[in-house]
Scaffold this active site. Structure first.
Site: not given
Length: 309
Positions: A75, A144, A185
């Site tokens: 990331e 995301k 994440c």
């Protein structure tokens, strides 16, 4: 049967199947295709974007040289992680960073999961993962979905939503080996996303992520093993290397977990590349031994997607 080159698209694989000599069984080919090497790059990320891109390219080449067919970057691999950096380092896609990724994927003949970068689009910023095929073409762009907004008193407060907007779709891509689902994440904390990916046929879930020194030791490995066991899939995570001088200190420990929940590859805190040999027959065996897929009570409960990719 020996594949000397790495640039094998799905169409190329089909042609090879059709031209196989009669002495080579189809079952033997399929067995060979059920195993491949995955590499996770734990990159040291600095404030100099050009250095980050150069090191990422170098380590992708290193991974390909070790036989990796799928390579995963961390990331925010091109910039420091932090709300104060996202706007400064943001790019359009395609742009400078994704051009480097495309060239690296094509040169090395790998499927390249390009970690994530801050993306600017329409006046909004996103935390975005781009995936490229062995021909260098963009396969998908995952924004995301779940923004990292947490407040642990006395330890860490972080609000991605102060600068970023969330993505709104699922992201999966096909390889000659299997289908792969992508999250970033904080997405790993949401079991429903992993369940939907598995339900749609994904056998590997990849999560570029940058857990910190509070959540990392507590939950990083736990969540990976949980997603792997719950869905009987491989889970791969790629973190930036730990930099104690950074404003946000990443935990590191990029990993690969198998469908039994075992950690089969794990980095330390420093910059490194770790490898895992993925065995899809082993995955099938685990699912046969503990057949939760066929034992689910869909008459009582169900997890379904609302927005497709």
């Amino acid at each position: 049967m020996y594949f000397s080159g790495r640039r094998l698209s799905c169409i190329t694989i089909t042609v090879l199947f059709l031209s196989v000599p009669s002495s080579v069984s189809m079952s033997g080919i399929l067995k060979a295709m059920s195993k491949f090497r995955l590499a996770v790059v734990q990159l040291h990320v600095s404030k100099i974007k050009a250095d980050n891109l150069g090191r990422a390219q170098k380590l992708v080449k290193e991974a390909a040289g070790q036989g990796a067919k799928v390579v995963v970057l961390p990331e925010c691999f091109n910039s420091p992680y932090g709300t104060g950096f996202f706007a400064e380092y943001a790019e359009k896609i395609p742009g400078e960073s994704t051009q480097v990724l495309s060239e690296a994927a094509k040169e090395c003949g790998v499927y390249l999961v390009g970690g994530s970068i801050p993306e600017e689009d329409g006046g909004k910023l996103y935390n975005t993962c781009s995936v490229f095929g062995p021909d260098g073409k963009l396969l998908l762009k995952h924004r995301k979905i779940h923004l990292f907004d947490i407040d642990v008193p006395g330890k860490i407060r972080f609000q991605e939503s102060e600068t970023l907007s969330p993505g709104n779709s699922l992201s999966m891509f096909e390889t000659p080996f299997c289908k792969v689902g992508v999250g970033i994440c904080y997405d790993i904390r949401f079991a429903e996303l992993a369940q939907i990916y598995a339900k749609k046929g994904c056998q590997i879930l990849v999560y570029p992520g940058a857990f910190n020194m509070t959540t990392g030791p507590a939950h990083w490995e736990l969540l990976q093993r949980g997603r792997a066991v719950d869905n009987q899939v491989y889970v791969a995570t790629a973190s930036p290397a730990r930099d104690e001088s950074a404003s946000y200190v990443a935990w590191g420990h990029s990993s690969v977990v198998n469908p039994w929940g075992e950690v089969i590859a794990k980095a330390g805190s420093e910059e490194s590349v770790v490898y895992a040999d993925i065995d899809l027959q082993y995955l099938a065996d685990v699912r046969q031994q503990i057949p939760i897929t066929t034992q689910r009570r869909n008459d009582i409960y169900s997890v379904n997607s609302v927005q497709e990719g």
